[in-house]
Design a protein around this motif. Structure first.
Motif, PDB file in Angstrom:
ATOM      1  N   ASP A 111      57.281  93.434 -34.229  1.00  0.00           N
ATOM      2  CA  ASP A 111      57.597  93.139 -32.828  1.00  0.00           C
ATOM      3  C   ASP A 111      58.594  91.990 -32.722  1.00  0.00           C
ATOM      4  O   ASP A 111      59.515  92.015 -31.897  1.00  0.00           O
ATOM      5  CB  ASP A 111      56.325  92.804 -32.053  1.00  0.00           C
ATOM      6  CG  ASP A 111      55.514  94.050 -31.737  1.00  0.00           C
ATOM      7  OD1 ASP A 111      54.341  93.899 -31.353  1.00  0.00           O
ATOM      8  OD2 ASP A 111      56.041  95.159 -31.872  1.00  0.00           O
ATOM      9  N   ARG A 112      58.422  90.983 -33.565  1.00  0.00           N
ATOM     10  CA  ARG A 112      59.374  89.864 -33.535  1.00  0.00           C
ATOM     11  C   ARG A 112      60.768  90.339 -33.929  1.00  0.00           C
ATOM     12  O   ARG A 112      61.771  89.941 -33.305  1.00  0.00           O
ATOM     13  CB  ARG A 112      58.909  88.744 -34.461  1.00  0.00           C
ATOM     14  CG  ARG A 112      59.928  87.619 -34.540  1.00  0.00           C
ATOM     15  CD  ARG A 112      59.382  86.344 -35.147  1.00  0.00           C
ATOM     16  NE  ARG A 112      60.423  85.304 -35.180  1.00  0.00           N
ATOM     17  CZ  ARG A 112      60.177  84.011 -35.259  1.00  0.00           C
ATOM     18  NH1 ARG A 112      58.930  83.586 -35.294  1.00  0.00           N
ATOM     19  NH2 ARG A 112      61.158  83.144 -35.293  1.00  0.00           N
ATOM     20  N   ILE A 171      54.500  88.893 -30.604  1.00  0.00           N
ATOM     21  CA  ILE A 171      55.478  88.376 -31.576  1.00  0.00           C
ATOM     22  C   ILE A 171      54.915  87.245 -32.440  1.00  0.00           C
ATOM     23  O   ILE A 171      55.433  86.987 -33.520  1.00  0.00           O
ATOM     24  CB  ILE A 171      56.781  87.901 -30.893  1.00  0.00           C
ATOM     25  CG1 ILE A 171      56.495  86.848 -29.818  1.00  0.00           C
ATOM     26  CG2 ILE A 171      57.547  89.055 -30.323  1.00  0.00           C
ATOM     27  CD1 ILE A 171      57.749  86.245 -29.236  1.00  0.00           C
ATOM     28  N   ALA A 172      53.880  86.592 -31.957  1.00  0.00           N
ATOM     29  CA  ALA A 172      53.303  85.500 -32.746  1.00  0.00           C
ATOM     30  C   ALA A 172      52.581  86.017 -33.989  1.00  0.00           C
ATOM     31  O   ALA A 172      52.461  85.288 -34.984  1.00  0.00           O
ATOM     32  CB  ALA A 172      52.348  84.675 -31.884  1.00  0.00           C
ATOM     33  N   ILE A 185      64.183  82.231 -31.236  1.00  0.00           N
ATOM     34  CA  ILE A 185      64.973  83.461 -31.342  1.00  0.00           C
ATOM     35  C   ILE A 185      66.291  83.323 -30.584  1.00  0.00           C
ATOM     36  O   ILE A 185      67.308  83.898 -30.977  1.00  0.00           O
ATOM     37  CB  ILE A 185      64.160  84.664 -30.823  1.00  0.00           C
ATOM     38  CG1 ILE A 185      62.983  84.962 -31.767  1.00  0.00           C
ATOM     39  CG2 ILE A 185      65.027  85.911 -30.673  1.00  0.00           C
ATOM     40  CD1 ILE A 185      62.019  86.010 -31.245  1.00  0.00           C
ATOM     41  N   ILE A 244      58.461  80.602 -29.664  1.00  0.00           N
ATOM     42  CA  ILE A 244      59.102  81.584 -30.543  1.00  0.00           C
ATOM     43  C   ILE A 244      60.329  82.177 -29.866  1.00  0.00           C
ATOM     44  O   ILE A 244      61.373  82.385 -30.502  1.00  0.00           O
ATOM     45  CB  ILE A 244      58.098  82.696 -30.930  1.00  0.00           C
ATOM     46  CG1 ILE A 244      56.987  82.121 -31.808  1.00  0.00           C
ATOM     47  CG2 ILE A 244      58.799  83.833 -31.667  1.00  0.00           C
ATOM     48  CD1 ILE A 244      55.851  83.076 -32.082  1.00  0.00           C
ATOM     49  N   LEU A 245      60.230  82.445 -28.573  1.00  0.00           N
ATOM     50  CA  LEU A 245      61.378  82.973 -27.825  1.00  0.00           C
ATOM     51  C   LEU A 245      62.543  81.982 -27.845  1.00  0.00           C
ATOM     52  O   LEU A 245      63.706  82.379 -27.940  1.00  0.00           O
ATOM     53  CB  LEU A 245      60.965  83.291 -26.388  1.00  0.00           C
ATOM     54  CG  LEU A 245      59.960  84.435 -26.216  1.00  0.00           C
ATOM     55  CD1 LEU A 245      59.516  84.533 -24.757  1.00  0.00           C
ATOM     56  CD2 LEU A 245      60.545  85.762 -26.679  1.00  0.00           C
ATOM     57  N   LYS A 293      55.211  90.886 -37.208  1.00  0.00           N
ATOM     58  CA  LYS A 293      56.581  90.697 -37.683  1.00  0.00           C
ATOM     59  C   LYS A 293      57.525  91.770 -37.149  1.00  0.00           C
ATOM     60  O   LYS A 293      58.702  91.503 -36.881  1.00  0.00           O
ATOM     61  CB  LYS A 293      56.613  90.704 -39.212  1.00  0.00           C
ATOM     62  CG  LYS A 293      55.920  89.512 -39.847  1.00  0.00           C
ATOM     63  CD  LYS A 293      56.002  89.574 -41.368  1.00  0.00           C
ATOM     64  CE  LYS A 293      55.338  88.371 -42.000  1.00  0.00           C
ATOM     65  NZ  LYS A 293      55.393  88.436 -43.488  1.00  0.00           N
ATOM     66  N   VAL A 302      57.054  91.697 -26.794  1.00  0.00           N
ATOM     67  CA  VAL A 302      56.987  90.239 -26.689  1.00  0.00           C
ATOM     68  C   VAL A 302      55.569  89.715 -26.909  1.00  0.00           C
ATOM     69  O   VAL A 302      55.358  88.702 -27.584  1.00  0.00           O
ATOM     70  CB  VAL A 302      57.514  89.769 -25.315  1.00  0.00           C
ATOM     71  CG1 VAL A 302      57.373  88.262 -25.167  1.00  0.00           C
ATOM     72  CG2 VAL A 302      58.965  90.198 -25.128  1.00  0.00           C
ATOM     73  N   VAL A 330      62.340  92.127 -31.009  1.00  0.00           N
ATOM     74  CA  VAL A 330      62.814  91.191 -29.986  1.00  0.00           C
ATOM     75  C   VAL A 330      64.111  90.529 -30.442  1.00  0.00           C
ATOM     76  O   VAL A 330      65.072  90.403 -29.670  1.00  0.00           O
ATOM     77  CB  VAL A 330      61.742  90.123 -29.682  1.00  0.00           C
ATOM     78  CG1 VAL A 330      62.297  89.041 -28.766  1.00  0.00           C
ATOM     79  CG2 VAL A 330      60.523  90.767 -29.042  1.00  0.00           C
ATOM     80  N   GLU A 331      64.155  90.115 -31.718  1.00  0.00           N
ATOM     81  CA  GLU A 331      65.370  89.479 -32.237  1.00  0.00           C
ATOM     82  C   GLU A 331      66.557  90.443 -32.180  1.00  0.00           C
ATOM     83  O   GLU A 331      67.666  90.051 -31.796  1.00  0.00           O
ATOM     84  CB  GLU A 331      65.139  89.024 -33.679  1.00  0.00           C
ATOM     85  CG  GLU A 331      64.191  87.833 -33.800  1.00  0.00           C
ATOM     86  CD  GLU A 331      63.896  87.469 -35.247  1.00  0.00           C
ATOM     87  OE1 GLU A 331      64.158  88.322 -36.134  1.00  0.00           O
ATOM     88  OE2 GLU A 331      63.404  86.360 -35.495  1.00  0.00           O
ATOM     89  N   ILE A 378      54.183  81.787 -27.637  1.00  0.00           N
ATOM     90  CA  ILE A 378      55.174  82.844 -27.436  1.00  0.00           C
ATOM     91  C   ILE A 378      56.480  82.253 -26.905  1.00  0.00           C
ATOM     92  O   ILE A 378      57.578  82.612 -27.371  1.00  0.00           O
ATOM     93  CB  ILE A 378      54.639  83.914 -26.477  1.00  0.00           C
ATOM     94  CG1 ILE A 378      53.489  84.700 -27.124  1.00  0.00           C
ATOM     95  CG2 ILE A 378      55.749  84.883 -26.057  1.00  0.00           C
ATOM     96  CD1 ILE A 378      52.826  85.707 -26.202  1.00  0.00           C
TER      97      ILE A 378
END
Length: 559
Positions: free
Chosen positions: A507-508, A501-502, A542, A538-539, A505, A498, A511-512, A535
Motif C-alpha cells: 500500500d505504501r 501504509i503504516a 512520501i 508517512i505521507l 509495504k 492510505v 501511494v508513493e 499516517i
C-alpha cells in the motif's frame, strides 16, 4: 593559417567528446542506423536494453537485434517501426535474444546531409515496463475484489450492461443472479471478521470452480455475489443455480475448532430482448428477488417475474426515494466542512464539503444512508444542484475572510445531465464567488463512464477559473492513460491504499507511485483516510501535498 586549422580541429574533437559523453549519460537508449537499417551507433543504455554490445551490433541490421511484438504478444511488429517517425503505434514489446521482454516507446528523427538527403536515422527508445506494470496492477485492482480475486461491482455492472445491449441487438437471452449468504453474520459475530474473510475466500473458490467458462462471477461487497449467465434461459439458469446452491449447502467452514454450515438466498431474473430494463432497473429487480428469497426463509431461489407481488411490495418499502424528495422540499439537507492539512510549506488552505440529511429526531444521516438510493433512482442531479447552490451561497456570505479552496462533489449522473453546466455558471455569476476558490471533485469511474461530456464540462469551468480534483484515484478503472487526457489540478489518492501504509509495504508503494506520477504530471496530491499522526507523518515523508481524514479534522457544520 595552420594554427587556425589546428584550433578548429581541436574544437571539433572537443565538441565530439562532449556529444559522446552526453549520449552515454542519457538514460534512454539511443540507436543510430543508416538508410539500409544497419546499426551505426548505440549508447550504453541501448546496449543494456538490447543486451548487445555496439561492436556486435555494427555488423547487424535492426531487425536482427531483437524481436518486436504488439501488446497481445502474438502480433509481430516490423522493425521499420523503429525508424518510422509517423507510426500511430505508441508502444510495443521488445523481446531480446535471451527472452527478456520490455515495453518501449520510441521517437525517430532522420539526419540529413547538406543536399537534404537522409543518411541516417536516430531512434530513442524509452523503457516504460515499470510504468506499464504499475498501470496494469492499478487497472486489475480497479476491476477486481481484493479479498476474493473475483471481479468487483464496477466491472460486473459493465458486463451486465453489455449483456443487456447484446440481448436487444442480437435477440439473445441471458440471466442474472444475486447471491446473499445466509448465516454469514453468525460466523463474523462468533469468530470475528478475519474468519469471515477466510470463509469468503474459500467459498468463492468453491463456487468459481463450478461456474461455466462463459459466465461471470463477481463479489459485489460484504457477503453478496452475482453471477451473469450468458446465452442461458431461465430453465437452464435455474438448474445451474441449484447446483451452485448445493455446493454452498455442502460446504463446511471450520475455524478455531468450530464448524459452520451456511446457505444462500438467490434472486434470479432473465435478460431478454423484450424486457426493456435499464441496468439500474435490472439490478433493482434481481436485488429485490434476492431479498424476497431471504424473507421466504433463505437457502432458495426466487425468480423475478413482472407480476411478482412480493417484489412489488418490497420495492414499495424502499422509502429513501420518498425521504430524499421530502428532504429537498423541507430543507432537511445540510453541508458539513472537513478541513485538510497542508503537508508542504506556504500552501493554500483546502477543505471538502460533505452532505448530510437531518432526521426527524434532529440527528444527521451520513451520505451512505441516502446516496445509494439516489444513485439507483437517478436523483443525484437534483441533489448536486442543491449542493452547488448552497455551497456557493455560504462561501459568498463568508466573504474574503474565508480563505479555503472548497471541494464540491459531483456524481457521474450529474456530469452527463443536459443543462447542469449552464446552471453552475449561472450560480457562480449570481453569487459572485471567486472561482479560484472552487474545486469540483469527480470520481475516476464517473469520468470514464461519461468521458466526452466530462471533458466538455471541465474545460468550460476551467476557462472561468474553477479547478478540478480526481477522487478515489486507483480504485476505479482506469489506467494512467485516462489521467493523461484529463485536465485536473488535484489527484486524490484512494483511502484504501492510505489507511494501511503504516503496516503494509505494498500500500505504501502504491501511494508513493501514484504521488510520483501525479507530481510528474504537475498535479497536487491529496491523501484520504489520514486517520492518525503516524499516517500523516508517512505521507509527509512520501511528499504528498495534502492529508484529509479524522487525524486532521472531523467534519463540522458549514454555515
Amino acid at each position: 593559417m595552420l594554427d587556425r586549422i589546428e584550433d578548429a580541429q581541436y574544437e571539433l574533437e572537443l565538441e565530439k567528446e562532449r556529444a559522446q559523453v552526453t549520449l552515454e549519460g542519457i538514460a534512454d537508449a539511443v540507436i543510430t542506423s543508416n538508410e539500409n537499417g544497419f546499426v551505426l551507433y548505440m549508447n550504453a543504455a541501448a546496449e543494456r536494453l538490447t543486451g548487445i554490445r555496439l561492436s556486435e551490433a555494427k555488423i547487424k541490421t535492426l531487425n536482427a537485434l531483437f524481436r518486436l511484438m504488439a501488446e497481445d504478444k502474438t502480433t509481430p511488429v516490423d522493425s521499420h517501426w523503429l525508424t518510422d517517425s509517423y507510426s500511430a503505434l505508441e508502444e510495443v514489446i521488445l523481446e531480446r535474444a535471451d527472452g527478456n521482454e520490455f515495453v518501449i516507446r520510441k521517437s525517430a528523427s532522420p539526419l540529413y546531409d547538406r543536399d537534404g538527403n537522409t543518411f541516417a536515422i536516430v531512434t530513442v527508445l524509452h523503457d516504460v515496463t515499470m510504468l506499464r506494470t504499475l498501470s496494469n496492477q492499478l487497472s486489475f485492482q480497479a476491476r477486481h475484489d481484493q479479498l476474493t480475486g473475483l471481479i468487483n461491482r464496477y466491472e460486473f455492472d459493465r458486463k451486465a450492461q453489455f449483456a443487456i445491449d447484446d440481448a436487444a441487438t442480437e435477440n439473445r437471452v441471458h440471466c442474472l443472479a444475486y447471491f446473499d449468504l445466509d448465516q454469514f453474520k453468525i460466523v463474523n459475530d462468533t469468530c470475528g471478521h478475519m474468519a469471515g474473510d477466510v470463509l469468503l475466500k474459500q467459498l468463492s473458490n468453491h463456487i468459481k470452480a463450478k461456474v461455466r467458462s462463459s459466465d461471470t462471477l463477481a463479489r459485489l461487497g460484504g457477503d453478496e455475489f452475482a453471477l451473469l449467465l450468458m446465452g442461458c434461459d431461465l430453465i437452464k439458469a435455474q438448474e445451474i443455480i441449484e447446483s451452485l446452491l448445493q455446493v454452498i449447502r455442502e460446504y463446511r467452514f471450520t475455524y478455531d475448532d468450530k464448524v459452520f454450515k451456511i446457505g444462500a438466498s438467490v434472486g434470479l431474473t432473465e435478460i431478454s430482448p423484450n424486457s426493456n430494463l435499464t441496468l439500474s432497473e435490472l439490478l433493482s429487480t434481481v436485488d429485490a428477488a434476492c431479498y424476497t428469497a431471504k424473507e421466504e426463509g433463505g437457502n432458495r431461489i426466487h425468480i423475478y417475474r413482472s407480476n411478482d407481488a412480493d417484489i412489488k411490495e418490497h420495492n414499495n418499502q424502499l422509502e429513501w426515494v420518498s425521504r430524499i424528495h421530502t428532504g429537498l422540499e423541507n430543507k432537511q439537507f445540510v453541508l458539513y466542512i472537513q478541513r485538510m492539512e497542508s503537508l508542504t510549506p506556504n500552501a493554500e488552505l483546502h477543505c471538502e464539503l460533505l452532505i448530510r440529511m437531518q432526521a426527524m429526531d434532529g440527528s444527521y444521516y451520513p451520505p451512505g444512508y441516502f446516496l445509494p438510493a439516489a444513485e439507483r433512482y437517478h436523483l443525484m442531479p437534483e441533489i448536486d444542484r442543491w449542493v452547488v447552490k448552497e455551497a456557493l451561497s455560504i462561501i459568498a456570505r463568508k466573504g474574503a475572510n474565508f480563505g479555503y479552496v472548497c471541494a464540491i462533489n459531483l456524481s457521474g449522473q450529474t456530469l452527463s445531465e443536459e443543462g447542469f453546466l449552464d446552471f453552475v455558471i449561472e450560480q457562480i455569476n449570481h453569487y459572485g464567488v471567486d472561482t479560484s476558490r472552487i474545486c469540483f471533485e469527480i470520481t475516476e469511474t464517473s469520468v470514464i463512464a461519461n468521458l466526452n461530456k466530462a471533458r466538455q464540462f471541465m474545460q468550460a469551468l476551467r476557462k472561468i477559473g474553477c479547478r478540478f480534483s480526481l477522487d478515489d484515484f486507483g480504485s476505479g478503472l482506469s489506467s494512467f492513460a485516462y489521467l493523461k487526457n484529463l485536465e485536473v489540478d488535484f489527484l486524490k489518492i484512494d483511502g484504501m491504499f492510505v489507511k494501511a501504509i503504516a503496516n503494509n509495504k505494498i500500500d505504501r508503494a502504491m501511494v508513493e507511485s501514484i504521488n510520483n506520477v501525479g507530481h510528474v504530471m504537475g498535479l497536487h496530491t491529496i491523501a484520504e483516510f489520514a486517520e492518525n499522526n503516524e499516517i500523516i507523518q508517512i505521507l509527509k515523508e512520501i511528499g504528498v501535498d495534502y492529508a484529509q481524514g479524522y487525524g486532521v479534522a472531523k467534519p463540522e457544520l458549514f454555515e
